[in-house]
Every structure is written in structure tokens, then in C-alpha cells.
Design a protein around this motif. Structure first.
Motif, PDB file in Angstrom:
ATOM      1  N   PHE A 194       0.810  -1.224   0.000  1.00  0.00           N
ATOM      2  CA  PHE A 194       0.000   0.000   0.000  1.00  0.00           C
ATOM      3  C   PHE A 194       0.844   1.275   0.000  1.00  0.00           C
ATOM      4  CE2 PHE A 194      -2.381  -3.271   2.391  1.00  0.00           C
ATOM      5  CZ  PHE A 194      -3.306  -3.545   1.415  1.00  0.00           C
ATOM      6  N   VAL A 195       2.020   1.200  -0.612  1.00  0.00           N
ATOM      7  CA  VAL A 195       2.902   2.364  -0.737  1.00  0.00           C
ATOM      8  C   VAL A 195       3.135   2.600  -2.219  1.00  0.00           C
ATOM      9  CG1 VAL A 195       5.243   3.205  -0.269  1.00  0.00           C
ATOM     10  CG2 VAL A 195       3.974   2.058   1.524  1.00  0.00           C
ATOM     11  N   GLU A 196       3.207   3.868  -2.592  1.00  0.00           N
ATOM     12  CA  GLU A 196       3.438   4.244  -3.982  1.00  0.00           C
ATOM     13  C   GLU A 196       4.637   3.482  -4.556  1.00  0.00           C
ATOM     14  OE1 GLU A 196       1.785   6.830  -5.818  1.00  0.00           O
ATOM     15  OE2 GLU A 196       0.356   6.626  -4.198  1.00  0.00           O
ATOM     16  N   SER A 214       7.532   3.452   8.490  1.00  0.00           N
ATOM     17  CA  SER A 214       6.591   4.539   8.814  1.00  0.00           C
ATOM     18  C   SER A 214       6.879   5.765   7.963  1.00  0.00           C
ATOM     19  CB  SER A 214       6.688   4.908  10.294  1.00  0.00           C
ATOM     20  OG  SER A 214       6.227   3.859  11.088  1.00  0.00           O
ATOM     21  N   LEU A 215       8.146   6.060   7.782  1.00  0.00           N
ATOM     22  CA  LEU A 215       8.528   7.200   6.961  1.00  0.00           C
ATOM     23  C   LEU A 215       8.111   6.986   5.502  1.00  0.00           C
ATOM     24  CD1 LEU A 215      10.001   9.929   6.947  1.00  0.00           C
ATOM     25  CD2 LEU A 215      12.114   8.675   6.443  1.00  0.00           C
ATOM     26  N   ALA A 216       8.282   5.782   5.006  1.00  0.00           N
ATOM     27  CA  ALA A 216       7.875   5.465   3.633  1.00  0.00           C
ATOM     28  C   ALA A 216       6.367   5.633   3.480  1.00  0.00           C
ATOM     29  CB  ALA A 216       8.292   4.040   3.274  1.00  0.00           C
ATOM     30  N   ARG A 217       5.599   5.164   4.453  1.00  0.00           N
ATOM     31  CA  ARG A 217       4.138   5.310   4.390  1.00  0.00           C
ATOM     32  C   ARG A 217       3.725   6.777   4.439  1.00  0.00           C
ATOM     33  NH1 ARG A 217       4.596   0.695   7.934  1.00  0.00           N
ATOM     34  NH2 ARG A 217       4.133  -1.160   6.704  1.00  0.00           N
ATOM     35  N   LEU A 218       4.431   7.558   5.250  1.00  0.00           N
ATOM     36  CA  LEU A 218       4.149   8.994   5.336  1.00  0.00           C
ATOM     37  C   LEU A 218       4.416   9.674   3.997  1.00  0.00           C
ATOM     38  CD1 LEU A 218       3.516  11.544   7.073  1.00  0.00           C
ATOM     39  CD2 LEU A 218       5.970  11.670   7.502  1.00  0.00           C
ATOM     40  N   TYR A 219       5.569   9.396   3.392  1.00  0.00           N
ATOM     41  CA  TYR A 219       5.890   9.987   2.088  1.00  0.00           C
ATOM     42  C   TYR A 219       4.872   9.570   1.033  1.00  0.00           C
ATOM     43  CZ  TYR A 219      10.519  11.633   3.622  1.00  0.00           C
ATOM     44  OH  TYR A 219      11.540  12.282   4.242  1.00  0.00           O
ATOM     45  N   SER A 220       4.449   8.323   1.082  1.00  0.00           N
ATOM     46  CA  SER A 220       3.475   7.821   0.129  1.00  0.00           C
ATOM     47  C   SER A 220       2.140   8.559   0.287  1.00  0.00           C
ATOM     48  CB  SER A 220       3.282   6.320   0.331  1.00  0.00           C
ATOM     49  OG  SER A 220       2.403   5.810  -0.620  1.00  0.00           O
ATOM     50  N   ALA A 221       1.698   8.738   1.528  1.00  0.00           N
ATOM     51  CA  ALA A 221       0.438   9.450   1.788  1.00  0.00           C
ATOM     52  C   ALA A 221       0.532  10.903   1.335  1.00  0.00           C
ATOM     53  CB  ALA A 221       0.100   9.380   3.274  1.00  0.00           C
ATOM     54  N   GLU A 222       1.680  11.532   1.553  1.00  0.00           N
ATOM     55  CA  GLU A 222       1.869  12.916   1.116  1.00  0.00           C
ATOM     56  C   GLU A 222       1.820  13.028  -0.401  1.00  0.00           C
ATOM     57  OE1 GLU A 222       5.532  14.264   2.864  1.00  0.00           O
ATOM     58  OE2 GLU A 222       4.610  14.583   4.831  1.00  0.00           O
ATOM     59  N   CYS A 242      -8.479   6.855 -10.010  1.00  0.00           N
ATOM     60  CA  CYS A 242      -9.114   7.398  -8.803  1.00  0.00           C
ATOM     61  C   CYS A 242      -8.348   6.957  -7.559  1.00  0.00           C
ATOM     62  CB  CYS A 242     -10.569   6.954  -8.713  1.00  0.00           C
ATOM     63  SG  CYS A 242     -11.667   7.812  -9.846  1.00  0.00           S
ATOM     64  N   GLU A 243      -7.973   5.689  -7.528  1.00  0.00           N
ATOM     65  CA  GLU A 243      -7.210   5.179  -6.394  1.00  0.00           C
ATOM     66  C   GLU A 243      -5.861   5.890  -6.288  1.00  0.00           C
ATOM     67  OE1 GLU A 243      -5.076   1.024  -5.311  1.00  0.00           O
ATOM     68  OE2 GLU A 243      -7.167   0.894  -5.948  1.00  0.00           O
ATOM     69  N   ARG A 244      -5.207   6.060  -7.417  1.00  0.00           N
ATOM     70  CA  ARG A 244      -3.880   6.691  -7.432  1.00  0.00           C
ATOM     71  C   ARG A 244      -3.935   8.150  -6.991  1.00  0.00           C
ATOM     72  NH1 ARG A 244      -0.035   9.149 -11.062  1.00  0.00           N
ATOM     73  NH2 ARG A 244       2.017   8.357 -10.533  1.00  0.00           N
ATOM     74  N   TYR A 245      -4.999   8.852  -7.378  1.00  0.00           N
ATOM     75  CA  TYR A 245      -5.122  10.266  -7.060  1.00  0.00           C
ATOM     76  C   TYR A 245      -5.884  10.516  -5.762  1.00  0.00           C
ATOM     77  CZ  TYR A 245      -3.139  11.914 -11.439  1.00  0.00           C
ATOM     78  OH  TYR A 245      -2.280  12.207 -12.476  1.00  0.00           O
ATOM     79  N   GLY A 246      -6.343   9.466  -5.121  1.00  0.00           N
ATOM     80  CA  GLY A 246      -7.060   9.632  -3.865  1.00  0.00           C
ATOM     81  C   GLY A 246      -8.451  10.217  -4.036  1.00  0.00           C
ATOM     82  N   VAL A 247      -9.077   9.924  -5.159  1.00  0.00           N
ATOM     83  CA  VAL A 247     -10.422  10.433  -5.459  1.00  0.00           C
ATOM     84  C   VAL A 247     -11.434   9.346  -5.113  1.00  0.00           C
ATOM     85  CG1 VAL A 247     -11.967  11.172  -7.312  1.00  0.00           C
ATOM     86  CG2 VAL A 247      -9.614  11.982  -7.276  1.00  0.00           C
ATOM     87  N   GLU A 248     -12.420   9.691  -4.288  1.00  0.00           N
ATOM     88  CA  GLU A 248     -13.470   8.721  -3.968  1.00  0.00           C
ATOM     89  C   GLU A 248     -14.240   8.387  -5.234  1.00  0.00           C
ATOM     90  OE1 GLU A 248     -16.044   9.127  -0.648  1.00  0.00           O
ATOM     91  OE2 GLU A 248     -14.508  10.211   0.490  1.00  0.00           O
ATOM     92  N   CYS A 249     -14.469   7.105  -5.412  1.00  0.00           N
ATOM     93  CA  CYS A 249     -14.991   6.696  -6.697  1.00  0.00           C
ATOM     94  C   CYS A 249     -15.836   5.441  -6.544  1.00  0.00           C
ATOM     95  CB  CYS A 249     -13.767   6.489  -7.589  1.00  0.00           C
ATOM     96  SG  CYS A 249     -13.855   5.517  -8.995  1.00  0.00           S
ATOM     97  N   GLU A 250     -17.123   5.602  -6.740  1.00  0.00           N
ATOM     98  CA  GLU A 250     -18.022   4.447  -6.709  1.00  0.00           C
ATOM     99  C   GLU A 250     -18.545   4.255  -8.131  1.00  0.00           C
ATOM    100  OE1 GLU A 250     -20.974   4.682  -3.658  1.00  0.00           O
ATOM    101  OE2 GLU A 250     -19.515   5.405  -2.204  1.00  0.00           O
ATOM    102  N   LEU A 251     -17.706   3.669  -8.944  1.00  0.00           N
ATOM    103  CA  LEU A 251     -18.058   3.467 -10.340  1.00  0.00           C
ATOM    104  C   LEU A 251     -18.737   2.119 -10.525  1.00  0.00           C
ATOM    105  CD1 LEU A 251     -14.797   4.730 -12.036  1.00  0.00           C
ATOM    106  CD2 LEU A 251     -16.884   5.995 -11.622  1.00  0.00           C
TER     107      LEU A 251
END
Length: 143
Positions: free
Chosen positions: A10-12, A37-45, A131-140
């Protein structure tokens, strides 16, 4: 440790590419956890920053058009985009500009159908991934 066992879920991908080799060399569990933890933080950012991008806004417009049951024509997407982001684009946007963003930023190729440019239904799985990559909620709809 082998490199493949150090891939962080679940990290970029780019963040994984940088951090996995580092994680593979660290023996101390606490230090490894800190690095993860740092990798997950960078990924979330990275995901959050992408979510502010114009491409993310166009994805939100696409999801809005789909939610209304309309065809994915560039004109409908442009209209939805203008409705959603009036404060940033008070004069609206042209379907041609939407087509540019779709092609250059999102890798979607509109096709001409019945005299109008549309995103083909076969691109819906790619829209879901974007949508997943850009963090856009998407119920397609599932197809």
C-alpha cells in the motif's frame, strides 16, 4: 533479506523503489519500523498532493458524470467540472481543455462517437485505477 520481501504494501511504487533496498539492509527491527513509517508517510503525502492536482479535479468530474448516469462525453465532463470547481474556474472550461488533461495527464484517450468525443466504457477500469492513485473517492459501476 531479499529485496522482494521488503516491498512495502500500500505504498506508492516510486516510494517502494527508493525504500525497499534500504529496508533490506537494516537488521534492527525498531529502525526498520521507523523507516517503514517514513515510507508510508511519504506515500500518503504524494497521494495527497496528487489529489490537489487538476487531473484529480477532472477525475472528480468524471465520477460526477458517471454518478448522474450520463455518457462520458467531454462536454458533460466539462460542464460537471465547471459546476464543481466554479471558484477556481469562474468562466468554466472548454471540452477541448478537458480532452487535453485526459490525454496528457491521465492517459485516457477520448474517441469520437455519434459526433461527440467520449471516454469509451472500456476505459472505466483505468478510471477506477486513476481514482485510487489520485485519492479520489470513486463508486463506479462494475463492468
Amino acid at each position: 533479506r531479499d529485496l522482494e520481501s521488503c516491498v512495502i504494501p500500500f505504498v506508492e511504487p516510486r516510494i517502494n523503489q527508493i525504500f525497499a533496498p534500504l529496508v533490506s539492509t537494516i537488521e534492527d527491527e525498531a529502525t526498520r519500523d521507523e523507516l517503514l513509517s517514513l515510507a508510508r508517510l511519504y506515500s500518503a503525502e504524494a497521494k495527497a498532493e496528487r489529489g490537489l492536482d487538476v487531473a484529480a479535479q477532472v477525475l472528480k468530474a468524471i465520477v460526477g458524470v458517471l454518478g448522474k448516469g450520463l455518457p462520458l462525453s467531454l462536454s458533460f465532463i466539462a460542464r460537471e467540472f465547471s459546476n464543481l470547481f466554479t471558484y477556481e474556474h469562474p468562466d468554466g472550461v472548454a471540452p477541448r481543455w478537458i480532452g487535453f488533461v485526459l490525454r496528457k495527464e491521465l492517459g485516457l484517450r477520448p474517441m469520437k462517437s455519434n459526433g461527440r468525443f467520449v471516454i469509451p466504457a472500456s476505459s472505466i477500469p483505468h478510471v477506477r485505477t486513476l481514482c485510487e492513485r489520485y485519492g479520489v473517492e470513486c463508486e463506479l459501476p462494475q463492468k
